[in-house]
Design a protein around this motif. Structure first.
Motif, PDB file in Angstrom:
ATOM      1  N   LYS A   1       0.836  -1.206   0.000  1.00  0.00           N
ATOM      2  CA  LYS A   1       0.000   0.000   0.000  1.00  0.00           C
ATOM      3  C   LYS A   1       0.873   1.259   0.000  1.00  0.00           C
ATOM      4  CE  LYS A   1      -4.165   1.646   2.411  1.00  0.00           C
ATOM      5  NZ  LYS A   1      -5.177   1.175   1.467  1.00  0.00           N
ATOM      6  N   CYS A   2       1.923   1.257   0.800  1.00  0.00           N
ATOM      7  CA  CYS A   2       2.840   2.401   0.853  1.00  0.00           C
ATOM      8  C   CYS A   2       3.513   2.617  -0.498  1.00  0.00           C
ATOM      9  CB  CYS A   2       3.900   2.188   1.923  1.00  0.00           C
ATOM     10  SG  CYS A   2       3.272   2.200   3.617  1.00  0.00           S
ATOM     11  N   ARG A   3       3.952   1.538  -1.113  1.00  0.00           N
ATOM     12  CA  ARG A   3       4.641   1.648  -2.404  1.00  0.00           C
ATOM     13  C   ARG A   3       3.693   2.152  -3.488  1.00  0.00           C
ATOM     14  NH1 ARG A   3       8.389  -3.820  -1.919  1.00  0.00           N
ATOM     15  NH2 ARG A   3      10.357  -2.702  -1.580  1.00  0.00           N
ATOM     16  N   LYS A   4       2.462   1.654  -3.476  1.00  0.00           N
ATOM     17  CA  LYS A   4       1.503   2.092  -4.488  1.00  0.00           C
ATOM     18  C   LYS A   4       1.267   3.593  -4.380  1.00  0.00           C
ATOM     19  CE  LYS A   4      -2.816   1.169  -3.772  1.00  0.00           C
ATOM     20  NZ  LYS A   4      -4.065   0.387  -3.610  1.00  0.00           N
ATOM     21  N   TRP A   5       1.029   4.069  -3.155  1.00  0.00           N
ATOM     22  CA  TRP A   5       0.747   5.490  -2.986  1.00  0.00           C
ATOM     23  C   TRP A   5       1.978   6.353  -3.235  1.00  0.00           C
ATOM     24  CZ3 TRP A   5      -3.469   7.984  -3.460  1.00  0.00           C
ATOM     25  CH2 TRP A   5      -4.687   7.344  -3.201  1.00  0.00           C
ATOM     26  N   SER A   6       3.162   5.830  -2.944  1.00  0.00           N
ATOM     27  CA  SER A   6       4.376   6.619  -3.227  1.00  0.00           C
ATOM     28  C   SER A   6       4.538   6.819  -4.727  1.00  0.00           C
ATOM     29  CB  SER A   6       5.603   5.922  -2.646  1.00  0.00           C
ATOM     30  OG  SER A   6       5.948   4.759  -3.375  1.00  0.00           O
ATOM     31  N   ARG A   7       4.072   5.862  -5.519  1.00  0.00           N
ATOM     32  CA  ARG A   7       4.130   6.003  -6.975  1.00  0.00           C
ATOM     33  C   ARG A   7       3.020   6.924  -7.485  1.00  0.00           C
ATOM     34  NH1 ARG A   7       3.772   0.841 -10.136  1.00  0.00           N
ATOM     35  NH2 ARG A   7       4.306   2.313 -11.809  1.00  0.00           N
ATOM     36  N   ILE A   8       1.815   6.816  -6.901  1.00  0.00           N
ATOM     37  CA  ILE A   8       0.728   7.706  -7.317  1.00  0.00           C
ATOM     38  C   ILE A   8       1.092   9.156  -7.014  1.00  0.00           C
ATOM     39  CG2 ILE A   8      -1.666   8.381  -6.842  1.00  0.00           C
ATOM     40  CD1 ILE A   8      -2.296   5.417  -6.396  1.00  0.00           C
ATOM     41  N   LEU A   9       1.655   9.398  -5.833  1.00  0.00           N
ATOM     42  CA  LEU A   9       2.001  10.768  -5.448  1.00  0.00           C
ATOM     43  C   LEU A   9       3.220  11.281  -6.192  1.00  0.00           C
ATOM     44  CD1 LEU A   9       1.285  10.640  -1.606  1.00  0.00           C
ATOM     45  CD2 LEU A   9      -0.190  11.450  -3.456  1.00  0.00           C
ATOM     46  N   ALA A  10       3.968  10.389  -6.816  1.00  0.00           N
ATOM     47  CA  ALA A  10       5.070  10.828  -7.673  1.00  0.00           C
ATOM     48  C   ALA A  10       4.549  11.455  -8.964  1.00  0.00           C
ATOM     49  CB  ALA A  10       5.992   9.646  -7.985  1.00  0.00           C
ATOM     50  N   ALA A  11       3.262  11.267  -9.231  1.00  0.00           N
ATOM     51  CA  ALA A  11       2.591  11.933 -10.361  1.00  0.00           C
ATOM     52  C   ALA A  11       1.181  12.285  -9.908  1.00  0.00           C
ATOM     53  CB  ALA A  11       2.574  11.034 -11.589  1.00  0.00           C
ATOM     54  N   ALA A  12       1.080  13.084  -8.868  1.00  0.00           N
ATOM     55  CA  ALA A  12      -0.213  13.367  -8.242  1.00  0.00           C
ATOM     56  C   ALA A  12      -1.150  14.077  -9.211  1.00  0.00           C
ATOM     57  CB  ALA A  12      -0.010  14.213  -6.998  1.00  0.00           C
ATOM     58  N   PRO A  13      -2.385  13.592  -9.327  1.00  0.00           N
ATOM     59  CA  PRO A  13      -3.349  14.280 -10.200  1.00  0.00           C
ATOM     60  C   PRO A  13      -3.704  15.639  -9.624  1.00  0.00           C
ATOM     61  CG  PRO A  13      -4.424  12.542  -8.938  1.00  0.00           C
ATOM     62  CD  PRO A  13      -2.959  12.414  -8.674  1.00  0.00           C
ATOM     63  N   GLU A  14      -3.914  16.599 -10.510  1.00  0.00           N
ATOM     64  CA  GLU A  14      -4.280  17.950 -10.088  1.00  0.00           C
ATOM     65  C   GLU A  14      -5.723  18.235 -10.483  1.00  0.00           C
ATOM     66  OE1 GLU A  14      -0.320  20.493  -9.846  1.00  0.00           O
ATOM     67  OE2 GLU A  14      -0.811  19.990 -11.911  1.00  0.00           O
ATOM     68  N   SER A  15      -6.213  19.395 -10.098  1.00  0.00           N
ATOM     69  CA  SER A  15      -7.629  19.745 -10.233  1.00  0.00           C
ATOM     70  C   SER A  15      -8.221  19.305 -11.569  1.00  0.00           C
ATOM     71  CB  SER A  15      -7.803  21.247 -10.085  1.00  0.00           C
ATOM     72  OG  SER A  15      -7.592  21.632  -8.758  1.00  0.00           O
ATOM     73  N   PRO A  16      -9.354  18.619 -11.518  1.00  0.00           N
ATOM     74  CA  PRO A  16      -9.955  18.140 -12.769  1.00  0.00           C
ATOM     75  C   PRO A  16     -10.671  19.248 -13.527  1.00  0.00           C
ATOM     76  CG  PRO A  16     -11.341  17.557 -10.919  1.00  0.00           C
ATOM     77  CD  PRO A  16     -10.118  18.205 -10.339  1.00  0.00           C
ATOM     78  N   VAL A  17     -10.633  19.140 -14.825  1.00  0.00           N
ATOM     79  CA  VAL A  17     -11.463  19.974 -15.686  1.00  0.00           C
ATOM     80  C   VAL A  17     -12.644  19.107 -16.100  1.00  0.00           C
ATOM     81  CG1 VAL A  17     -11.628  21.190 -17.882  1.00  0.00           C
ATOM     82  CG2 VAL A  17      -9.529  21.340 -16.506  1.00  0.00           C
TER      83      VAL A  17
END
Length: 968
Positions: free
Chosen positions: A463-479
């Motif tokens: 779980k930690c590894r998955k989130w560390s990868r997601i936050l390495a390309a964190a999504p920003e405000s949606p259009v």
């Protein structure tokens, strides 16, 4: 209290009385013999000291035959290390558990007769064949008139799915005095799913709604006609899983609606000064402490640099450093950016009694390393960009644990735990650090995290590894863009994301995901609304304040809802039976009442019905209760033409002169206005951060916003209802641009995590979940219909989108039971514990409240007063509100109005339901609309209430249809 002249019992004392006595449920036991009760009539005499609710219990006194001398009381929450365990009870709808989960039985037993009796309470879990699987017992002594509390008995839910029973008994050495048996079910966890339709394309559509929405990150105060962020006032903002109070000294982290921090717990108005703070989930803020750049000095300045419905950015200027803080609603992490060589987390946690994390785990020299957290932790040798910290052994965390994941951009030289958790990055500076509670709002059992010290479980590492990868390309405000297709009855929305690359020193391979708004899994998993996403979604196994978090790999998500647009472009019509078959008595009475209304309230302009609690609120014409403006117009079809013609003249005066009134009201209105509002203009005008003009009524608060969206939706509905019934479209056309400014209130408060508009443009959700959500659906429906008539098709389509989303939000509020119970249970000792357990215990299906910071909560605002209140379920029962309750939310609606709930304590809704409710919201109620009319016709209701009752009863004799207003 006296029965047939004999003293039965008393409560409180005269003249002082007892504060809150009207909310105390009392029982008095009467022996069933001739000394007390006699054949025929018996007289119950009550003497009360007048106060709240006339000094009486909020309900109707009643007699009930008692067939036992023993009364069990079950506690649904247990303090201490078992706080997150489930408790068995006689509320069988709650006795549904997952295999192997810990269970407690904690109860009181009361006796109403006999001498002191020592004995043993025994409890057993039995399988379907009656075989005892588990057994526990504890001793206690029963005393007449007193509650005996028994120590908790511990069990484990059976490992196999199926139906079981648990049996309780109290026995003395010579005989068994009391037994009770209850059902117990072991079943699979609720599975949230998102159906997939691969024909949907992940592509943007014509209309953009994100540009106009500030959501709950929008400003809450105003100055010189503009909405602003005012840092001189207390403020707190909610992310997906926790909250941030940005000032005064430094940003403060907390998790609302958990438990009060052990020391120095701020009052709710210290978290939030804007009106509505008492409802916003801040009774219990579990505080983790402040975030500070190392050696920063005093805070000099705070400002919001950017904000929209997806994120807010605070700029902090300290004496010796700067920091940028970004809170998001599309991912669960807080982003901290500073060039300071040091960063402090959880500062001042000791002041609040919560203290620092005690343990940490990370990948060190390419191996998992898990140990106590101190300055010796080898953080300089991290092989990956993350570390996990938790609180096992911290004396404040005896009931739960909340592990935090920390993700770094730069390598860390050292860590210290002297008063805070401080990281030293050296001259390179911290750069960016992201932090998040690893399990969101789900609390962890201390007995579980205590085992992590020596070896972190593989699923936690993953779980930690998955989130560390997601936050390495964190999504920003949606259009967000959308399209509506009336011919196919589909509403399709697309959220497009950019991703912020971390580019950390470990060269972590990023995982780009497009989040799905968290309420959607609750909506589509219910099955009551049909819809799908364009590609298979990944369950991130993350509990947010609003629902489970799913995502789709890539840059976008397309969602389509089916069969909801016809609630916008279809209007109700009633095909009446021949006039000769309509009851003459009812028609005559209706005409008489309509004449009284014509020569009474309708002759005054502006009428009393345009005012609400001392404010000029034209939306109140649609009623805060069960009837209003629309009900009179509905009655036209049964009335004499001469009466309706005269009423239309008066409606024209009322609507066209006052519905869009902007100046100071005439002196004749002062009798309805609060003194402070008598010289103010009737409409308040504010400019939103997106440049939209927002018009609303002048509120009686220091800052605008409370209830505004609700009442402006009702204003829009009243305008449409007048236009279509009284041929008032020339007035609508003439004032269309102004009407749009009132309409702008609702899009401005549109929020991404819930996908709906909040009830204020300040972003604070005030209300009890359903009232205003349904009203805003009706208001947007009315706006779409007016726009179509005026051939303003863009406004029509936009309003239709908002109308559909409000319907989805209604379903989400009604579908959160299982989610809340499994992922967001209230802990014993929470100040809302009694409210939560009250809702859970007494109702099989209870709806939830949307709170910005508290998130979904298991109680409604003032649960004991409103859980059973029909007005809290549907405040303004317009046709456009009632129809989806009948067709989409039918299971919940039938359950809510089930007469079996009339026994609930504090139930103030004991009058017969209205014929209108029976006719347009229920299919299974035991009484017909005509029978309900007969029961209610002699009650001392307002004229409008009687008019509404007659119309609904007459409608039940005809045929209800829906007419399409347009097809494309």
């Amino acid at each position: 209290m006296y029965l047939n002249g004999k003293f039965l019992g008393s409560f409180g004392s005269y003249p002082k009385g007892l504060h809150g006595s009207s909310w105390v449920r009392r029982k008095y036991f009467v022996p069933a013999n001739g000394k007390w009760l006699k054949a025929g009539k018996n007289t119950l005499t009550l003497f009360v000291y007048p106060g709240s609710s006339s000094g009486m219990y909020c309900g109707i006194p009643s007699f009930k035959e008692v067939d036992t001398f023993f009364f069990p009381g079950f506690k649904l929450k247990t303090k201490g290390s078992e706080a997150l365990a489930f408790n068995l009870s006689d509320a069988e709808h709650l006795n549904n558990y997952r295999p192997g989960v810990p269970l407690n039985l904690e109860m009181n037993l009361s006796s109403i007769h006999g001498p002191e009796q020592p004995g043993v309470l025994t409890a057993e879990i039995l399988n379907s064949e009656g075989k005892v699987l588990q057994k526990a017992r504890t001793k206690g002594t029963l005393r007449k008139g007193f509650k005996t509390h028994f120590a908790p008995l511990k069990f484990t839910a059976p490992d196999k799915y199926g139906n079981y029973r648990f049996k309780m008994s109290f026995s003395t050495p010579t005989k068994t005095l009391w037994t009770k048996s209850c059902a117990l079910t072991v079943s699979k966890p609720v599975k949230f799913t998102l159906p997939v339709d691969k024909k949907l394309k992940n592509a943007p559509f014509k209309y953009n709604v994100s540009k106009d929405s500030t959501g709950h990150f929008g400003p809450r105060h105003h100055k010189n006609g503009k909405l602003i962020y005012d840092f001189s006032k207390a403020d707190t903002r909610g992310t997906l899983a926790f909250s941030i109070r940005p000032v005064p000294e430094a940003p403060l982290l907390l998790m609302p609606n958990v438990n009060a921090s052990p020391k120095n717990q701020p009052k709710s108005n210290e978290f939030l000064s804007a009106k509505g703070h008492q409802y916003d989930g801040f009774v219990d803020g579990w505080i983790f402490g402040n975030i500070l750049p190392g050696g920063s000095g005093k805070l000099v300045k705070t400002e919001v640099s950017t904000a929209d419905w997806g994120e807010i950015n605070w700029n902090y200027t300290f004496e010796k450093s700067k920091m940028l803080l970004t809170a998001s609603t599309v991912h669960p992490a807080l982003r901290i950016q500073t060039q300071s060589p040091a960063l402090q987390l959880f500062s001042n946690a000791d002041y609040y009694g919560t203290g620092l994390p005690t343990h940490a785990a990370a990948i060190v020299n390419k191996k998992l390393f898990s140990t106590k957290l101190d300055s010796k932790f080898p953080i300089s040798k991290l092989s990956e960009n993350w570390m996990l910290v938790w609180f096992s052994g911290n004396p404040a965390y005896t009931q739960f644990d909340i592990p935090w994941l920390i993700v770094f951009k730069h390598k860390v030289k050292s860590v210290s735990t002297a008063g805070n958790l401080a990281f030293d990055f050296g001259k390179k500076g911290a750069g960016e650090v992201l932090i998040m509670p690893l399990y969101g709002v789900t609390l962890q059992r201390p007995l579980v995290t205590a085992k992590w010290q020596n070896s972190l479980p593989e699923e936690v590492v993953s779980k930690c590894r998955k989130w560390s990868r997601i936050l390495a390309a964190a999504p920003e405000s949606p259009v967000r863009t959308f399209q509506v297709d009336f011919a196919r009855d589909t509403t399709t929305i697309n959220d497009r994301y950019t991703h912020r690359l971390l580019n950390d020193d470990w060269k972590t391979v990023p995982l780009k995901v497009a989040p799905v708004y968290p309420l959607l899994p609750l909506i589509l998993s219910s099955g009551a609304i049909k819809g799908a996403v364009h590609a298979p979604a990944l369950d991130l196994d993350y509990a947010t304040s609003h629902g489970p978090l799913f995502s789709i790999p890539g840059n976008g998500v397309t969602v389509q809802f089916k069969n909801l647009l016809h609630y916008v472009n279809e209007v109700r019509v009633v095909k009446q039976p021949p006039r000769s078959k309509l009851p003459k008595e009812m028609i005559a009475r209706l005409n008489k009442l309509m004449m009284r209304f014509l020569h009474g309230p309708l002759k005054e302009h502006p009428g009393k019905w345009l005012f609400w609690r001392g404010k000029f609120v034209p939306g109140n014409s649609e009623g805060e209760g069960s009837c209003g403006f629309s009900d009179v117009l509905e009655a036209f079809r049964y009335c004499a033409s001469n009466i309706t013609a005269k009423q239309k003249i008066e409606f024209k005066k009322e609507v066209e002169n006052y519905f869009l009134y902007e100046g100071v009201l005439p002196v004749s209105a002062n009798k309805y206005l609060l003194p402070k509002l008598r010289n103010k203009t009737a409409s308040a005008k504010v400019l939103s951060p997106t440049g939209k003009k927002l018009y609303t009524f002048h509120p009686n608060e220091d800052d605008f916003g409370i209830d505004s969206c609700c009442w402006e939706a009702l204003r829009l509905y009243g305008l449409w209802d007048y236009a279509r019934t009284c041929k008032g479209y020339p007035f609508i056309r003439q004032n269309w641009e102004k009407i749009k400014y009132y309409y702008n209130m609702i899009p401005n408060s549109h929020d991404w995590p819930l996908g709906i508009s909040f009830d204020t443009f300040s972003g604070i959700r005030v209300g009890n979940g359903l009232q205003e959500t349904g009203i805003m659906h009706a208001g947007m429906t009315a706006m779409a219909r007016m726009a179509h008539e005026l051939k303003d098709f863009e406004t029509r389509d936009r309003a239709s989108y908002y109308s559909v989303m409000q319907l989805c939000g209604l379903l989400g509020a009604m579908s959160a039971n299982a989610y809340l119970r499994d992922y967001r249970p209230t802990v014993a000792g929470n100040n809302r514990e009694t409210e939560t357990t009250y809702c859970e215990y007494y109702r099989k299906i209870h709806y939830s409240e949307f709170n910005e910071n508290g998130g979904f909560t298991q109680y409604v605002m003032n649960a004991k007063g409103l859980l059973n209140s029909r007005g809290s379920y549907v405040m303004t029962p317009l046709p456009e509100v009632m129809r989806p309750y009948l067709e989409i939310f039918s299971e919940q609606t039938e359950d809510f109005f089930n007469p079996a709930y009339e026994h609930i304590p504090f139930n103030r809704s004991l009058l017969p339901i209205s014929p209108k409710t029976r006719q347009y919201m229920l299919k299974k109620y035991p009484l017909s609309a005509i029978e309900l009319y007969q029961r209610r016709k002699n009650f001392a209701f307002d004229i409008l209430e009687h008019i509404t009752d007659i119309c609904a009863a007459l409608d039940s004799l005809g045929e209800v249809r829906y007419k399409k207003l347009w097809n494309k």
